[in-house]
Enzyme design. Structure first.
Site, short mmCIF file in Angstrom:
data_model
loop_
_atom_site.label_atom_id
_atom_site.label_comp_id
_atom_site.label_asym_id
_atom_site.label_seq_id
_atom_site.Cartn_x
_atom_site.Cartn_y
_atom_site.Cartn_z
N ARG A 101 0.88 -1.18 0.00
CA ARG A 101 0.00 0.00 0.00
C ARG A 101 0.90 1.22 0.00
O ARG A 101 1.68 1.42 0.94
CB ARG A 101 -0.90 0.00 1.23
CG ARG A 101 -1.62 1.33 1.43
CD ARG A 101 -2.73 1.27 2.46
NE ARG A 101 -3.87 0.54 1.95
CZ ARG A 101 -5.08 0.54 2.50
NH1 ARG A 101 -5.30 1.24 3.58
NH2 ARG A 101 -6.07 -0.15 1.97
N HIS A 128 -7.41 0.76 -6.44
CA HIS A 128 -7.59 -0.13 -5.28
C HIS A 128 -8.20 -1.44 -5.81
O HIS A 128 -9.37 -1.75 -5.56
CB HIS A 128 -8.50 0.54 -4.24
CG HIS A 128 -8.42 -0.06 -2.87
ND1 HIS A 128 -7.62 -1.15 -2.58
CD2 HIS A 128 -9.05 0.27 -1.71
CE1 HIS A 128 -7.76 -1.44 -1.30
NE2 HIS A 128 -8.62 -0.61 -0.75
N GLN A 131 -10.02 -4.08 -3.55
CA GLN A 131 -11.34 -3.62 -3.12
C GLN A 131 -12.38 -3.93 -4.20
O GLN A 131 -13.48 -4.42 -3.90
CB GLN A 131 -11.29 -2.11 -2.86
CG GLN A 131 -12.61 -1.53 -2.39
CD GLN A 131 -12.99 -2.01 -0.99
OE1 GLN A 131 -12.20 -1.92 -0.07
NE2 GLN A 131 -14.20 -2.52 -0.83
N ASP A 222 -17.63 6.61 -0.95
CA ASP A 222 -16.30 6.51 -0.33
C ASP A 222 -16.04 7.84 0.38
O ASP A 222 -16.77 8.82 0.17
CB ASP A 222 -15.23 6.23 -1.41
CG ASP A 222 -13.83 6.02 -0.80
OD1 ASP A 222 -13.72 5.82 0.43
OD2 ASP A 222 -12.84 6.08 -1.57
N CYS A 261 -16.53 1.28 0.63
CA CYS A 261 -15.33 0.47 0.85
C CYS A 261 -14.88 0.52 2.31
O CYS A 261 -14.20 -0.40 2.77
CB CYS A 261 -14.21 0.94 -0.06
SG CYS A 261 -13.84 2.69 0.13
N ARG A 289 -13.33 -8.94 1.21
CA ARG A 289 -11.94 -8.54 0.99
C ARG A 289 -11.03 -9.75 1.11
O ARG A 289 -10.14 -9.98 0.30
CB ARG A 289 -11.51 -7.45 2.00
CG ARG A 289 -12.17 -6.09 1.81
CD ARG A 289 -11.84 -5.48 0.45
NE ARG A 289 -10.40 -5.45 0.24
CZ ARG A 289 -9.59 -4.48 0.68
NH1 ARG A 289 -10.09 -3.45 1.31
NH2 ARG A 289 -8.27 -4.52 0.44
N1 CP Z 1 -11.26 -0.49 2.33
C1 CP Z 1 -9.99 -0.50 2.79
O1 CP Z 1 -9.02 -0.65 2.03
O2 CP Z 1 -9.89 -0.34 4.13
P1 CP Z 1 -8.52 -0.10 4.91
O3 CP Z 1 -8.00 1.24 4.50
O4 CP Z 1 -8.89 -0.15 6.36
O5 CP Z 1 -7.55 -1.19 4.54
N1 NVA Z 2 -10.17 6.61 -1.26
C1 NVA Z 2 -9.79 6.13 0.04
C2 NVA Z 2 -9.95 4.66 0.12
C3 NVA Z 2 -9.67 4.05 1.47
C4 NVA Z 2 -9.81 2.57 1.49
C5 NVA Z 2 -8.35 6.54 0.32
O1 NVA Z 2 -7.51 6.46 -0.58
O2 NVA Z 2 -8.06 6.94 1.45
#
Ligand code: CP
Ligand code: NVA
Length: 302
Positions: A101, A128, A131, A222, A261, A289
């Site tokens: 990430r 993502h 997701q 989101d 999400c 997930r």
């Molecule tokens: N939806 C998602 O990726 O959640 P986190 O940021 O908690 O991993």
């Molecule tokens: N769009 C959000 C998604 C989190 C899972 C972010 O990037 O923070």
């Protein structure tokens, strides 16, 4: 030849449908699949916080018989200590896959080039993909088929939206992105999604008007402020308030279900009542997930 999962842009519709079928199979009979990753070690490197992604990868890998090493690049003071490509090349000396990430998609590209083992995108600024797999698995379970479904994303055009567009286009799901002016999705990714949809017949559209979500089966929300964005909340609220997904919007559009999400901000981008109510698919998405990622790991490493 190792295969990465950075965007899904290079996957075929058949590959994606097979991935969803595999996820459903692993979910239905976990015992049967508990040795898929036997003897495998996977490193998960996080530049940003995570609840769902971190825990679902860790527990999912354990359930498949593998082992996960978690690295927090901020707390571990790893960030900036060496070049991304050197980090990846070293990790690939020991690990069978790298889950990452990161802030910038470019980091994943560097990881991919330097790593001899698969690299899996656990969220970056642009995508993502894990997701989106969970989300379309959730829709498949809910409707029994993805044919003739329309998903309306409402809010900030972001990483989650981009992956919903790409994967939706490949799976034949109509996706409409409804955002305030100035917060549209990346137009290159939008156009690519339109092209991918030519093969499946999916309709990929965008609008600044909530009316474009009328007739959608599902509304998807989101956060209005993604990780790394430090715009003051008051400024964001002024622009985004009309885009709050609540009971009134469900009624206006006629949508049957709501998705998010998560992390969700109750009564900001989505009403708390909707999160807790019987139209909510949020916890099914969260559970999926793990099953979606297990299928990804099984495909790339199995
Ligand atoms: N939806 C998602 O990726 O959640 P986190 O940021 O908690 O991993
Ligand atoms: N769009 C959000 C998604 C989190 C899972 C972010 O990037 O923070």
């Amino acid at each position: 030849m190792k295969q990465d999962l950075l965007t899904f842009k290079d996957w075929s519709s058949d590959e994606l449908n097979d991935l969803l079928a595999l996820a459903a199979k692993i979910k239905a009979d976990p015992e049967k699949h508990n040795q898929i990753l036997a003897g495998k070690s996977i490193v998960a490197l996080f530049e940003k916080p995570s609840l769902r992604t971190r825990v679902s990868f860790d527990i999912g890998i354990h359930k498949l018989g593998g082992h996960m090493v978690y690295l927090d690049s901020q707390a571990g003071k790893l960030a900036g200590r060496e070049d991304a490509k050197d980090t990846a090349a070293n990790l690939a000396c020991w690990a069978d896959a790298i889950v990452a990430r990161v802030y910038s998609h470019e980091t994943l590209v560097e990881f991919s080039e330097a790593s001899k083992v698969p690299v899996i995108n656990a969220l970056c600024d642009l995508y993502h993909p894990c997701q989106a797999v969970a989300d379309y698995l959730t829709l498949l379970e809910t409707y029994g088929s993805l044919d003739n479904l329309t998903l309306a994303y409402v809010g900030d055009g972001n990483n989650v939206t981009h992956s919903l567009l790409i994967v939706g286009a490949l799976l034949g799901v109509n996706v409409v992105s409804v955002t305030p002016a100035g917060y549209e999705v990346n137009q290159e990714i939008f156009q690519l999604s339109e092209q991918l949809a030519h093969k499946t017949g999916a309709k990929i559209t965008q609008s600044n008007s909530i009316d474009a979500a009328k007739g959608a089966n599902v509304l998807y929300a989101d956060t209005w402020i993604s990780m790394g964005d430090d715009t003051p909340l008051a400024d964001i609220k002024r622009v985004f308030d009309p885009y709050k997904v609540d009971e009134a919007m469900m009624e206006l559009t006629g949508a049957e279900y709501v998705m998010h999400c998560q992390p969700a901000h109750r009564d900001l981008e989505i009403s708390g009542d909707l999160i807790d109510g019987d139209k909510s698919l949020l916890m099914q998405q969260a559970e999926n997930r793990m099953h979606g990622q297990n299928a990804i790991l099984a495909k790339l490493l199995g």
